[in-house]
Design an enzyme around this catalytic site. Structure first.
Site, PDB file in Angstrom:
ATOM      1  N   TYR A  23       0.806  -1.228   0.000  1.00 45.23           N
ATOM      2  CA  TYR A  23       0.000   0.000   0.000  1.00 45.23           C
ATOM      3  C   TYR A  23       0.837   1.276   0.000  1.00 45.23           C
ATOM      4  O   TYR A  23       0.297   2.378  -0.083  1.00 45.23           O
ATOM      5  CB  TYR A  23      -0.945   0.014   1.208  1.00 45.23           C
ATOM      6  CG  TYR A  23      -1.920  -1.136   1.204  1.00 45.23           C
ATOM      7  CD1 TYR A  23      -2.930  -1.215   0.252  1.00 45.23           C
ATOM      8  CD2 TYR A  23      -1.826  -2.163   2.145  1.00 45.23           C
ATOM      9  CE1 TYR A  23      -3.827  -2.270   0.236  1.00 45.23           C
ATOM     10  CE2 TYR A  23      -2.714  -3.225   2.134  1.00 45.23           C
ATOM     11  CZ  TYR A  23      -3.714  -3.279   1.183  1.00 45.23           C
ATOM     12  OH  TYR A  23      -4.598  -4.326   1.154  1.00 45.23           O
ATOM     13  N   HIS A  28      -4.590   6.228  -1.279  1.00 49.10           N
ATOM     14  CA  HIS A  28      -5.230   6.133   0.036  1.00 49.10           C
ATOM     15  C   HIS A  28      -4.258   6.422   1.176  1.00 49.10           C
ATOM     16  O   HIS A  28      -4.680   6.623   2.312  1.00 49.10           O
ATOM     17  CB  HIS A  28      -5.806   4.725   0.201  1.00 49.10           C
ATOM     18  CG  HIS A  28      -7.227   4.687   0.674  1.00 49.10           C
ATOM     19  ND1 HIS A  28      -8.070   5.779   0.737  1.00 49.10           N
ATOM     20  CD2 HIS A  28      -7.974   3.635   1.122  1.00 49.10           C
ATOM     21  CE1 HIS A  28      -9.248   5.405   1.186  1.00 49.10           C
ATOM     22  NE2 HIS A  28      -9.223   4.114   1.435  1.00 49.10           N
ATOM     23  N   TYR A  73      -5.793  -0.906   9.232  1.00 46.77           N
ATOM     24  CA  TYR A  73      -6.345  -0.749   7.895  1.00 46.77           C
ATOM     25  C   TYR A  73      -7.390   0.371   7.937  1.00 46.77           C
ATOM     26  O   TYR A  73      -8.030   0.623   8.950  1.00 46.77           O
ATOM     27  CB  TYR A  73      -6.897  -2.053   7.290  1.00 46.77           C
ATOM     28  CG  TYR A  73      -5.782  -3.033   7.016  1.00 46.77           C
ATOM     29  CD1 TYR A  73      -5.031  -2.941   5.842  1.00 46.77           C
ATOM     30  CD2 TYR A  73      -5.440  -4.007   7.952  1.00 46.77           C
ATOM     31  CE1 TYR A  73      -3.975  -3.805   5.603  1.00 46.77           C
ATOM     32  CE2 TYR A  73      -4.389  -4.874   7.724  1.00 46.77           C
ATOM     33  CZ  TYR A  73      -3.656  -4.768   6.555  1.00 46.77           C
ATOM     34  OH  TYR A  73      -2.595  -5.611   6.327  1.00 46.77           O
ATOM     35  N   ASN A  75     -10.407   1.258   6.980  1.00 42.79           N
ATOM     36  CA  ASN A  75     -11.816   1.285   7.377  1.00 42.79           C
ATOM     37  C   ASN A  75     -12.035   1.141   8.879  1.00 42.79           C
ATOM     38  O   ASN A  75     -13.139   1.394   9.369  1.00 42.79           O
ATOM     39  CB  ASN A  75     -12.600   0.192   6.637  1.00 42.79           C
ATOM     40  CG  ASN A  75     -12.632   0.433   5.141  1.00 42.79           C
ATOM     41  OD1 ASN A  75     -12.089   1.416   4.641  1.00 42.79           O
ATOM     42  ND2 ASN A  75     -13.266  -0.472   4.420  1.00 42.79           N
TER      43      ASN A  75
END
Length: 196
Positions: A23, A28, A73, A75
């Site tokens: 990531y 994001h 993470y 969320n």
């Protein structure tokens, strides 16, 4: 959130992102990138994973600042942020969240003193777990999906193109300046200077 005793830190700065090499440098993860730049500029580092976050601390003049990168993470970011705020007795009006925003072009910066999550799921989780949307945030533009049928998850987990990197770097630098302006003169002054 009201505490009777004095908070351990004057400010809590949260950079949102996803942990893991796959990531790194994705759209994001601009929150992580912004606080990494802050760590580099102010010569502090993030310690071991504690309370579901990598935690660093620094001082600007006489202000003690806690800087965190949740490791839950995106969320589930609220879990780490609420734990840390409660543990260190940091009130909600002393929390600043740095997040990505697909409604802003790459390089644009937008600050808000409160409001809805705007579709950003990490911010949504933070608001839900605090039960309050009175949380300052610095939004860094990552650009809209290239076309309506493009999968949103694929877009925010994609990396920046070479021709976007200069504007991204400029926005990350401005986010650091905006933080210092908030600490010194408040969010209204920061919005006047750096919202674009």
């Amino acid at each position: 959130m009201i505490f009777k005793s004095k908070p351990t830190y004057d400010w809590l700065v949260v950079g949102l992102g996803n942990p893991g090499l796959q990531y790194e440098q994705t759209r994001h993860n601009v929150g992580f990138m912004a606080v990494d730049m802050l760590a580099e500029n102010l010569s502090f580092s993030f310690g071991k994973n504690k309370m579901d976050a990598l935690i660093g601390e620094t001082k600007i003049k006489d202000l003690k600042i806690l800087v965190v990168k949740p490791q839950t993470y995106m969320n589930n970011s609220g879990s780490a942020v609420t734990k840390i705020a409660r543990f260190y007795k940091i009130p909600i009006d002393r929390i600043i969240v740095i997040q990505d925003d697909i409604s802003l072009d790459v390089g644009k910066l937008r600050m808000r003193r409160k409001g809805s999550d705007g579709g950003q799921k990490g911010m949504r989780d933070i608001i839900e777990l605090f039960g309050n949307d009175n949380i300052m945030r610095i939004k860094i533009g990552v650009g809209a999906k290239p076309h309506p049928d493009y999968d949103l998850a694929d877009w925010v987990l994609s990396r920046f193109k070479d021709d976007e990197k200069e504007n991204l770097h400029s926005a990350l630098k401005k986010s650091n300046l905006a933080l210092k302006e908030i600490f010194a003169r408040g969010i209204d002054s920061a919005m006047n200077k750096y919202n674009n």
